[in-house]
Design an enzyme around this catalytic site. Sequence first.
Site, PDB file in Angstrom:
ATOM      1  N   ILE A   1      21.415 -30.728  15.633  1.00  0.00           N
ATOM      2  CA  ILE A   1      19.922 -30.782  16.178  1.00  0.00           C
ATOM      3  C   ILE A   1      19.182 -29.233  15.860  1.00  0.00           C
ATOM      4  O   ILE A   1      19.982 -28.283  16.276  1.00  0.00           O
ATOM      5  CB  ILE A   1      19.824 -31.266  17.741  1.00  0.00           C
ATOM      6  CG1 ILE A   1      18.480 -31.360  18.282  1.00  0.00           C
ATOM      7  CG2 ILE A   1      20.635 -30.460  18.544  1.00  0.00           C
ATOM      8  CD1 ILE A   1      18.407 -32.248  19.700  1.00  0.00           C
ATOM      9  N   SER A   2      18.027 -29.175  15.346  1.00  0.00           N
ATOM     10  CA  SER A   2      17.684 -27.785  15.149  1.00  0.00           C
ATOM     11  C   SER A   2      17.137 -27.094  16.571  1.00  0.00           C
ATOM     12  O   SER A   2      17.005 -27.779  17.624  1.00  0.00           O
ATOM     13  CB  SER A   2      16.371 -27.912  14.579  1.00  0.00           C
ATOM     14  OG  SER A   2      16.461 -28.730  13.284  1.00  0.00           O
TER      15      SER A   2
END
Length: 192
Positions: A41-42
């Site tokens: 996930i960024s």
Amino acid sequence: MSQEKAIINYFENMDRSFYLDENKDLASMDRPLPIGFGQTISQPTLVLKMTLALDLHPESRVLEIGTGSGFQTALLAAFSESVYSVERIEPLQEGAKKKLQEAGFTNVYFKQGNGSRGWRDHDPFDRIMVTAAVPEIPDELLGQLQSGGKMVIPIGTPFSQDLTLVEKDEEGEISQNFIESVVFVGLVEEED
Ligand code: SAH
């Protein structure tokens, strides 16, 4: 309140840990985190930046490629008419679906499959968000973008990409604008 302010407000109140199954204790840090199956996930500020770049409207129909944890999906869904989200890894898709339903979203549609093919049954889309890296924009996605539509997509090598805002004008002409350098996991190209 402007749409931008509303999105920032909403984002600041999101609990990223809800969308994580591991590393929940690190959720509040502004850094990418693993979500299993070799995916990440960024960092939250990048999710926000990409969402703002997409210029959502309450009537936007959004195609998202790479559902992952569902965190980005939630932010898109809160500010658009509907989100059609495609994820190739089934357990991630199932997990995100469960969480988004639990969070009360009723405007998100899920599909397991190869996102580089888009989602033909529901095109064209006003907005397209791609959260995995591509060497070049898949033709299918360009084709499924509505005239006047916008797409945010990381274009480049597996090690570094240009986060790019792609716009299709009313005549169907495409323009591209660099947003910033990013590193995303690759969009997997496979037969299906
Ligand atoms: N937006 C996500 C993070 C995504 S990471 C989040 O907020 O958590 C990139 C995601 O794209 C991964 O979940 C990966 O499985 C998915 N992906 C990679 N190639 C894909 C493809 N061809 N079609 C659909 N999803 C793909």
